[in-house]
Design an enzyme around this catalytic site. Structure first.
Site, PDB file in Angstrom:
ATOM      1  N   PHE A 182       0.236  -4.584  -1.977  1.00 12.67           N
ATOM      2  CA  PHE A 182       1.412  -5.432  -2.201  1.00 12.67           C
ATOM      3  C   PHE A 182       2.045  -5.104  -3.547  1.00 12.67           C
ATOM      4  CE2 PHE A 182      -2.173  -7.670  -4.043  1.00 12.67           C
ATOM      5  CZ  PHE A 182      -1.672  -8.173  -5.234  1.00 12.67           C
ATOM      6  N   CYS A 183       3.315  -5.505  -3.687  1.00 11.35           N
ATOM      7  CA  CYS A 183       4.055  -5.324  -4.930  1.00 11.35           C
ATOM      8  C   CYS A 183       5.100  -6.437  -5.014  1.00 11.35           C
ATOM      9  CB  CYS A 183       4.692  -3.943  -4.997  1.00 11.35           C
ATOM     10  SG  CYS A 183       5.845  -3.614  -3.648  1.00 11.35           S
ATOM     11  N   THR A 184       6.000  -6.352  -5.965  1.00 14.81           N
ATOM     12  CA  THR A 184       6.948  -7.443  -6.196  1.00 14.81           C
ATOM     13  C   THR A 184       7.896  -7.662  -5.031  1.00 14.81           C
ATOM     14  OG1 THR A 184       6.861  -6.955  -8.567  1.00 14.81           O
ATOM     15  CG2 THR A 184       8.654  -8.381  -7.794  1.00 14.81           C
ATOM     16  N   CYS A 189       4.967  -0.738  -2.801  1.00 16.80           N
ATOM     17  CA  CYS A 189       3.832  -0.633  -1.878  1.00 16.80           C
ATOM     18  C   CYS A 189       4.231   0.120  -0.610  1.00 16.80           C
ATOM     19  CB  CYS A 189       3.238  -1.987  -1.557  1.00 16.80           C
ATOM     20  SG  CYS A 189       4.377  -3.242  -1.029  1.00 16.80           S
ATOM     21  N   ILE A 211       5.777  -9.852  -2.887  1.00 16.85           N
ATOM     22  CA  ILE A 211       5.372 -11.154  -3.427  1.00 16.85           C
ATOM     23  C   ILE A 211       6.533 -12.142  -3.377  1.00 16.85           C
ATOM     24  CG2 ILE A 211       4.486 -12.347  -5.466  1.00 16.85           C
ATOM     25  CD1 ILE A 211       3.449  -9.496  -6.349  1.00 16.85           C
TER      26      ILE A 211
END
Length: 308
Positions: A182-184, A189, A211
């Site tokens: 996962f990433c922002t 990702c 996120i």
């Protein structure tokens, strides 16, 4: 590239699209003119592999920009996540030409041809709660320090360029596991899963919308997120419901700081914090102090100081 606008609130759009954008150089000038003419600020990156960035403006201006972008044939399917800010979260508008829209530095990685399985925020908790799943935060170390998912692995990377090396060093730990990343906002990702799949791993997943979408969709009482989510604008962080968080930046080293970290004896607004105090000289701190004085003076006069 600046326009002064002061509505009650601003709409923030985090957007990206992996595509074959061969004419990315031609789009720079008209895109910059379009944004500046509508008071939009932020940063947009253009590369042969697509577009990435975050911008803010009035509701109408952002709607016009998204309509303009999606009218470009290559950008159909643009991924956009919206939130709001009480004040303009950017100082200026920048449109930059880059080699990659998210810099990994590995040739031949193409999320358009091979990518991990998207997982909706509503299904993410089940996946990462599975003991057979290894959950990896693909963001940089200073972002992870503010918040992450419960039980996630922190690769402790200073830049995304370090991520491929970390994966190679930990291949044994990834074998025969479900790999959830996962990433922002989803873009980092997406490229990370493409890289991991290129190494021969099959059970690779990533959080659709990142996120930000999770914090928007998943109720706080059901959430497995802990802390705040760092964002690359003057809000610094957001929490559940995409409300602005409590983190602030150290203006000396740009590291995000929690309220507890701002209580440190080494913290002085605009001058130092625990992360940079011991690595800066007295001359550095004197320079930062003068800049902070100018920022505060500009604020008292009702003006914006770009150095802030």
């Amino acid at each position: 590239m600046n326009e002064t606008i002061a509505p009650a609130s601003f709409r923030v759009a985090a957007l990206y699209r992996f595509c074959r954008l061969e004419r990315f150089g031609e789009l720079r000038a008209p895109l910059a003119a379009f944004c500046c003419g509508r008071g939009i600020r932020g940063t947009l990156l253009l590369a042969r592999e697509g577009i990435n960035g975050t911008v803010a403006g009035t509701e109408a201006a952002i709607a016009e920009l998204v309509a303009w972008l999606t009218s470009q044939p290559e950008l159909t399917g643009l991924e956009v996540k919206y939130s709001h800010a009480a004040e303009m979260p950017f100082h200026r508008m920048k449109v930059r030409l880059k080699r990659e829209i998210v810099t990994m530095g590995v040739d031949g990685i193409d999320p358009q041809t091979s990518v991990g399985t998207y997982v909706a925020p509503s299904e993410w908790n089940e996946l990462i709660s599975d003991p057979d799943t290894i959950v990896i935060d693909t963001r940089n170390d200073y972002e992870v320090a503010l918040g992450t998912f419960r039980g996630a692995v922190d690769p402790r990377t200073a830049t995304f360029r370090e991520f491929p090396e970390w994966v190679e060093e930990h291949r044994g730990e990834l074998e025969n596991r479900k790999i959830a990343m996962f990433c922002t906002g989803g873009i980092r990702c997406e490229k990370a899963t493409a890289f991991v799949k290129s190494l021969g791993f099959d059970d690779v997943f990533h959080l659709k919308g990142g996120i930000l979408k999770y914090l928007e969709d998943v109720p706080a009482e059901e959430s497995l997120w802990e802390g705040e989510c760092f964002v690359f604008d003057e809000r610094v962080s957001v929490t559940h419901g995409l409300e602005e968080g409590e983190a602030e930046l150290c203006r000396a080293c740009r590291h995000p700081l929690t309220p507890a970290e701002r209580a440190s004896a080494k913290y002085s607004p605009g001058i130092s914090c625990d992360y940079c105090h011991d690595s800066r000289s007295e001359e550095d701190r004197a320079r930062y102090a003068e800049r902070q004085r100018q920022v505060e003076l500009a604020a008292r006069r009702g003006r914006e100081h770009i150095g802030s």
